[in-house]
Motif scaffolding. Structure first.
Motif, PDB file in Angstrom:
ATOM      1  N   ALA A   1       0.837  -1.202   0.000  1.00 52.89           N
ATOM      2  CA  ALA A   1       0.000   0.000   0.000  1.00 52.89           C
ATOM      3  C   ALA A   1       0.873   1.254   0.000  1.00 52.89           C
ATOM      4  CB  ALA A   1      -0.919   0.000   1.208  1.00 52.89           C
ATOM      5  N   SER A   2       0.559   2.202  -0.888  1.00 54.16           N
ATOM      6  CA  SER A   2       1.420   3.371  -1.096  1.00 54.16           C
ATOM      7  C   SER A   2       1.579   4.232   0.148  1.00 54.16           C
ATOM      8  CB  SER A   2       0.847   4.237  -2.223  1.00 54.16           C
ATOM      9  OG  SER A   2       0.725   3.497  -3.407  1.00 54.16           O
ATOM     10  N   PHE A   3       0.593   4.271   1.033  1.00 57.04           N
ATOM     11  CA  PHE A   3       0.672   5.193   2.162  1.00 57.04           C
ATOM     12  C   PHE A   3       1.049   4.512   3.481  1.00 57.04           C
ATOM     13  CE2 PHE A   3      -3.716   4.663   0.611  1.00 57.04           C
ATOM     14  CZ  PHE A   3      -4.227   3.807   1.567  1.00 57.04           C
ATOM     15  N   VAL A   4       1.431   3.232   3.453  1.00 62.24           N
ATOM     16  CA  VAL A   4       1.929   2.585   4.665  1.00 62.24           C
ATOM     17  C   VAL A   4       3.220   3.274   5.106  1.00 62.24           C
ATOM     18  CG1 VAL A   4       3.035   0.486   5.554  1.00 62.24           C
ATOM     19  CG2 VAL A   4       0.867   0.337   4.344  1.00 62.24           C
ATOM     20  N   GLY A   5       3.313   3.622   6.396  1.00 66.34           N
ATOM     21  CA  GLY A   5       4.475   4.332   6.913  1.00 66.34           C
ATOM     22  C   GLY A   5       4.349   5.838   6.836  1.00 66.34           C
ATOM     23  N   LYS A   6       3.255   6.331   6.273  1.00 70.11           N
ATOM     24  CA  LYS A   6       3.021   7.780   6.165  1.00 70.11           C
ATOM     25  C   LYS A   6       1.872   8.185   7.094  1.00 70.11           C
ATOM     26  CE  LYS A   6       4.482   8.218   1.323  1.00 70.11           C
ATOM     27  NZ  LYS A   6       4.925   6.822   1.137  1.00 70.11           N
ATOM     28  N   THR A   7       1.901   9.440   7.526  1.00 72.45           N
ATOM     29  CA  THR A   7       0.780   9.955   8.314  1.00 72.45           C
ATOM     30  C   THR A   7      -0.355  10.336   7.370  1.00 72.45           C
ATOM     31  OG1 THR A   7       1.535  12.248   8.208  1.00 72.45           O
ATOM     32  CG2 THR A   7       2.377  10.894  10.033  1.00 72.45           C
ATOM     33  N   VAL A   8      -1.542  10.512   7.932  1.00 71.97           N
ATOM     34  CA  VAL A   8      -2.694  10.926   7.130  1.00 71.97           C
ATOM     35  C   VAL A   8      -2.394  12.252   6.436  1.00 71.97           C
ATOM     36  CG1 VAL A   8      -5.114  11.664   7.261  1.00 71.97           C
ATOM     37  CG2 VAL A   8      -4.346   9.690   8.597  1.00 71.97           C
ATOM     38  N   LYS A   9      -1.773  13.179   7.146  1.00 70.92           N
ATOM     39  CA  LYS A   9      -1.450  14.498   6.589  1.00 70.92           C
ATOM     40  C   LYS A   9      -0.464  14.383   5.433  1.00 70.92           C
ATOM     41  CE  LYS A   9      -0.045  19.135   8.107  1.00 70.92           C
ATOM     42  NZ  LYS A   9       0.398  19.947   9.281  1.00 70.92           N
ATOM     43  N   ASP A  10       0.586  13.554   5.610  1.00 74.82           N
ATOM     44  CA  ASP A  10       1.591  13.379   4.551  1.00 74.82           C
ATOM     45  C   ASP A  10       0.983  12.706   3.325  1.00 74.82           C
ATOM     46  OD1 ASP A  10       3.546  14.557   6.084  1.00 74.82           O
ATOM     47  OD2 ASP A  10       4.303  12.646   6.878  1.00 74.82           O
ATOM     48  N   ALA A  11       0.119  11.714   3.563  1.00 70.67           N
ATOM     49  CA  ALA A  11      -0.523  11.018   2.447  1.00 70.67           C
ATOM     50  C   ALA A  11      -1.409  11.964   1.651  1.00 70.67           C
ATOM     51  CB  ALA A  11      -1.343   9.839   2.968  1.00 70.67           C
ATOM     52  N   ALA A  12      -2.084  12.878   2.359  1.00 71.84           N
ATOM     53  CA  ALA A  12      -2.955  13.846   1.686  1.00 71.84           C
ATOM     54  C   ALA A  12      -2.156  14.780   0.779  1.00 71.84           C
ATOM     55  CB  ALA A  12      -3.735  14.650   2.719  1.00 71.84           C
TER      56      ALA A  12
ATOM     57  N   MET B   1      -0.482   7.593  11.834  1.00 66.79           N
ATOM     58  CA  MET B   1       0.308   6.906  10.807  1.00 66.79           C
ATOM     59  C   MET B   1      -0.361   5.607  10.371  1.00 66.79           C
ATOM     60  SD  MET B   1       4.324   5.739  10.887  1.00 66.79           S
ATOM     61  CE  MET B   1       4.901   7.433  10.859  1.00 66.79           C
ATOM     62  N   PHE B   2      -0.360   5.375   9.061  1.00 68.74           N
ATOM     63  CA  PHE B   2      -0.838   4.108   8.523  1.00 68.74           C
ATOM     64  C   PHE B   2       0.241   3.049   8.713  1.00 68.74           C
ATOM     65  CE2 PHE B   2      -3.161   7.217   5.821  1.00 68.74           C
ATOM     66  CZ  PHE B   2      -4.457   6.815   6.103  1.00 68.74           C
ATOM     67  N   LYS B   3      -0.156   1.865   9.173  1.00 69.49           N
ATOM     68  CA  LYS B   3       0.802   0.783   9.382  1.00 69.49           C
ATOM     69  C   LYS B   3       0.346  -0.476   8.667  1.00 69.49           C
ATOM     70  CE  LYS B   3       2.289   2.448  13.948  1.00 69.49           C
ATOM     71  NZ  LYS B   3       2.448   2.087  15.393  1.00 69.49           N
ATOM     72  N   ARG B   4       1.316  -1.301   8.312  1.00 64.39           N
ATOM     73  CA  ARG B   4       1.002  -2.570   7.663  1.00 64.39           C
ATOM     74  C   ARG B   4       0.118  -3.414   8.582  1.00 64.39           C
ATOM     75  NH1 ARG B   4       5.315  -7.467   6.753  1.00 64.39           N
ATOM     76  NH2 ARG B   4       3.890  -8.952   5.759  1.00 64.39           N
ATOM     77  N   GLY B   5      -0.920  -4.008   8.021  1.00 65.12           N
ATOM     78  CA  GLY B   5      -1.835  -4.841   8.795  1.00 65.12           C
ATOM     79  C   GLY B   5      -3.009  -4.088   9.382  1.00 65.12           C
ATOM     80  N   ASP B   6      -2.998  -2.747   9.248  1.00 62.44           N
ATOM     81  CA  ASP B   6      -4.127  -1.964   9.752  1.00 62.44           C
ATOM     82  C   ASP B   6      -5.411  -2.350   9.009  1.00 62.44           C
ATOM     83  OD1 ASP B   6      -2.637  -0.538  11.529  1.00 62.44           O
ATOM     84  OD2 ASP B   6      -2.595   1.333  10.385  1.00 62.44           O
ATOM     85  N   ASN B   7      -6.496  -2.467   9.753  1.00 61.57           N
ATOM     86  CA  ASN B   7      -7.819  -2.591   9.139  1.00 61.57           C
ATOM     87  C   ASN B   7      -8.394  -1.172   9.087  1.00 61.57           C
ATOM     88  OD1 ASN B   7     -10.208  -3.617   8.093  1.00 61.57           O
ATOM     89  ND2 ASN B   7     -11.047  -4.131  10.094  1.00 61.57           N
TER      90      ASN B   7
END
Length: 449
Positions: free
Chosen positions: A162-173, A202-208
């Motif tokens: 997933a492109s935004f794993v490891g990024k915060t919501v703000k950074d992904a936006a 922050m988005f993390k791997r395995g997040d639902n």
């Protein structure tokens, strides 16, 4: 709020349980002494043994003081009769559970409102509709549509790609400024806690993660998360009950190739007569050899809606092992939700939860027009209609004193869905979709009164 529920079966007990958590005044009526005894010892409610169509029993329940009467017994006739009597005896609103979906389709022609029935619900019809929506959004775990898809809720588990794993919501936006989706709830892998995301989350791997999407948002999510919303054409259904029959009929009418497995020989022949376009097979769906003979590996989706939750789950696992892309299981036990997701079943359907969601909007304050509880999360998704008197009306979202554990996912204005950010101004007539943890719902409701 005083609520009377007729019927202590699965749907009635589950409703009473959820409503008792909300500190509502609940009375449960049933003719079955054992069902009432279990409810009486496990829930903080009042129980009355008797027939809900008895005027004396309804009066004993203080029907004239009730805000809502809900009839969810196994008998459609009992539910309709009880609601008519309840309304005549003074109940403000009534809801009847029915099995004949024609009643819902022709509610006005049938004169149900004139009789005193404000709403009709069919858990089986709700489950069949949920299945069709899940097939439409095949790459996601959970789905729910607001206003015929103007906004759609989708849930998925983030993989490493997933492109935004490891990024915060703000950074992904910032990286994806033209997106048509917004995260509204996150459950960390291995955790039971629900997070309402903020800019620094922050988005993390395995997040639902649960998202709200406007038009085109689901396709964007698929691209960014490495998932593929593949076309589904060939469907196998296990179970020829009401849900299986309605699902097979509706999918067949829409051009799907449908196979249906039914263990009861007489029922299988009846379905074959009623649905000539569906290939009906008299067989036990637990038979792996038979599933292979019927080319289960060529199926795009496998839907298990038999009467046994364990059989439905195991059949889906067999289908998954044979390469079926989308599996859907009907489960009655709420505790199975987390287990089933962990072993790879994409979508789980629960009639009790669907019926409760449908009824809950009559209990919620404010102008709630739709709602759903997020699967396996301590949060609800609510759609409010903004009135001129609402505190939120004519305000920018960033100027609203919104609870920290709630978030606006989107706004529907003139039938169009918008991912509304801080500079969006709420207007009268807007329909606002909000995700809220349970403890903040009362605070959210006040903004829309």
């Amino acid at each position: 709020m005083k609520i009377i529920i007729a019927g202590a079966g699965e749907v009635g007990f589950h409703l009473a349980k959820l409503l008792s958590y909300e500190s509502q005044e609940i009375t449960l009526i049933d003719i079955n002494k054992e069902s009432l005894a279990y409810a009486d010892t496990h829930l903080d409610i009042k129980v009355i043994k008797g027939d809900a169509t008895s005027i004396s029993i309804l009066r004993d329940s203080r029907i004239e003081q009730s805000d809502l009467f809900i009839a969810v017994t196994a008998s459609e006739t009992t539910n309709i009769t009880a609601c008519v009597l309840a309304k005549q005896l003074g109940s403000k609103r009534t809801i009847a559970r029915i099995s004949n979906t024609e009643f819902i389709n022709f509610k006005e022609e049938g004169g149900f409102t004139k009789f005193g029935i404000d709403e009709l619900i069919s858990p089986e019809s709700l489950a069949a509709s949920e299945i069709q929506l899940s097939l439409k959004q095949s790459s996601f775990n959970d789905t729910y549509e607001f206003e015929n898809g103007a906004l759609t809720m989708v849930g998925l588990t983030l993989s490493r790609s997933a492109s935004f794993v490891g990024k915060t919501v703000k950074d992904a936006a910032k990286i994806f400024p033209e997106i048509h989706f917004v995260p509204i709830a996150i459950q960390r892998f291995g955790s039971q806690y629900t997070i309402i995301p903020r800019g620094d989350t922050m988005f993390k791997r395995g997040d639902n993660v649960v998202f709200i999407t406007s038009e085109g948002g689901a396709e964007e999510l698929c691209r960014l998360t490495g998932k593929k919303n593949s076309e589904i054409k060939n469907v196998m259904i296990l179970g020829g009950g009401q849900i299986g029959f309605k699902t097979a009929r509706d999918l067949s009418d829409k051009g799907f190739n449908v196979k249906l497995l039914e263990v009861n020989k007489e029922r299988a022949f009846d379905i074959a007569d009623d649905l000539p376009e569906v290939l009906v097979i008299h067989s036990d769906g637990r038979n792996v050899d038979l599933l292979e003979e019927e080319n289960i590996s060529d199926m795009d989706a496998f839907i298990a809606v038999g009467g046994n939750s364990e059989t439905n789950i195991m059949s889906c696992l067999v289908a998954k092992s044979k390469g079926v892309k989308k599996t859907i299981a009907l489960v009655e036990n709420m505790d199975y939700f987390e287990l089933s997701h962990s072993v790879g079943i994409e979508t789980l359907i629960n009639k009790k939860l669907l019926a409760a969601n449908n009824i809950f909007r009559y209990i919620r304050k404010g102008e709630v027009v739709a709602m759903t509880k997020l699967n396996n999360m301590n949060a609800e998704l609510l759609e409010f209609e903004v009135r001129s008197s609402s505190e939120i009306c004519n305000k920018l979202i960033k100027k609203v004193d919104f609870p920290r554990s709630a978030i606006i996912g989107g706004v529907i204005r003139n039938g169009l869905g918008v991912i509304a950010l801080g500079d969006f101004k709420i207007q009268e007539g807007d329909r606002v979709v909000v995700c809220s943890l349970l403890q903040s719902i009362k605070g959210v409701e006040k903004l829309f009164r």
